[in-house]
Structure formats: structure tokens, C-alpha cells
Design an enzyme around this catalytic site. Structure first.
Site, PDB file in Angstrom:
ATOM      1  N   ARG A  51       5.930 -16.517  -0.324  1.00 30.76           N
ATOM      2  CA  ARG A  51       7.215 -17.011   0.741  1.00 30.76           C
ATOM      3  C   ARG A  51       6.973 -16.750   1.880  1.00 30.76           C
ATOM      4  NH1 ARG A  51      10.323 -17.997  -4.279  1.00 30.76           N
ATOM      5  NH2 ARG A  51      10.281 -20.219  -4.693  1.00 30.76           N
ATOM      6  N   GLU A 101       0.864  -1.372  -0.432  1.00 30.83           N
ATOM      7  CA  GLU A 101      -0.279   0.086  -0.349  1.00 30.83           C
ATOM      8  C   GLU A 101       0.651   1.384  -0.167  1.00 30.83           C
ATOM      9  OE1 GLU A 101      -4.047   1.969   0.458  1.00 30.83           O
ATOM     10  OE2 GLU A 101      -3.488  -0.044   0.123  1.00 30.83           O
TER      11      GLU A 101
END
Length: 140
Positions: A80, A50
Site C-alpha cells: 500500500r 534491510e
């Protein structure tokens, strides 16, 4: 000590480059970024996605004499896990239009893709769109 009023500083995010077509930053993973299983909390990835998209989007909007942008959608995929090291984020625009922008962000640790996200931003033409409040700092 990070500025408690600056979320990116609080998070430990260091911005390396901001322009209207590329944003890069890095974050050294510390215990405060980990969830109970000892891996980076998904919210950290969402926040980095963001922030980077918003910085690039704001830079583009301000070049066009707009006030800035606000995020209206964030979709982040966790690919991951990581426990330590320095994460590097890279954001690029997918679409920059009259009213909205879409930015894509990748977060890497060395040569491993940890997370990727896409943020849709609303371009703001005037401060009244967000209650008459102008951003505390401009993006340069």
C-alpha cells in the site's frame, strides 16, 4: 541534523528496540521520503527492511562472538502507498543458523500493512571477511 555518516539517522529512522529476536523502529514520513507521485519511495521501504533485519541479525551474531552480519538478499513487497504519518517496522527471525540468518520485516501505518520484506544475512566470523573493517558502532 542527522549524522551524514549514519544512513539510518539520515533516513529519519528511530530505533525503539533491538534484540536477537525482535527489532522495532518508527519513521515519520516527510517530503524527503516521497517519490514524484507524492507517495513513499520504494527504496525507503527496502532500506528500513534491510536496516531492521541487519540490526537483529548483528545482535544475534555478536552474542555468539561473531563480528556481525551483511545482507546478501533483500526481497521487499510494496503493498500500500502512504503519503504521511508514522510508519512502524517490526523484524523477527525466521532462521538463525551457523552461517546465515533470515529475517522477516513488516512495515505498518496504523492498522495498514504498507510493505513486508525478507532479508538473508551472512554471519561474519572475522573482520577480514569485509576487508578488515569492523563496524563503527556495536548494536546493543
Amino acid at each position: 541534523m542527522p549524522d551524514p555518516h549514519d544512513f539510518d539517522s539520515f533516513l529519519g529512522l528511530t530505533v525503539d528496540h533491538v534484540s536477537s529476536d525482535l527489532v522495532t523502529a518508527h519513521l515519520e514520513i516527510s517530503p524527503r521520503h516521497l517519490q514524484p507521485y507524492g507517495v513513499v519511495h520504494g527504496g525507503v521501504y527496502c532500506a528500513v527492511v534491510e536496516s531492521l533485519a541487519s540490526m537483529g541479525g548483528a545482535s544475534w551474531a555478536m552474542e555468539r562472538e561473531m563480528v556481525g552480519v551483511v545482507g546478501v538478499h533483500n526481497a521487499t513487497d510494496f503493498l500500500r502507498s502512504a503519503r504521511e504519518g508514522v510508519m512502524v517496522g517490526r523484524a523477527v527471525p525466521v532462521h538463525q543458523g551457523r552461517t546465515q540468518q533470515i529475517w522477516q520485516v513488516e512495515i505498518m501505518l496504523e492498522d495498514r500493512l504498507l510493505a513486508r520484506g525478507q532479508v538473508r544475512l551472512q554471519n561474519l566470523r572475522d573482520a577480514e571477511a569485509i576487508g578488515g573493517i569492523t563496524p563503527r558502532t556495536s548494536v546493543t
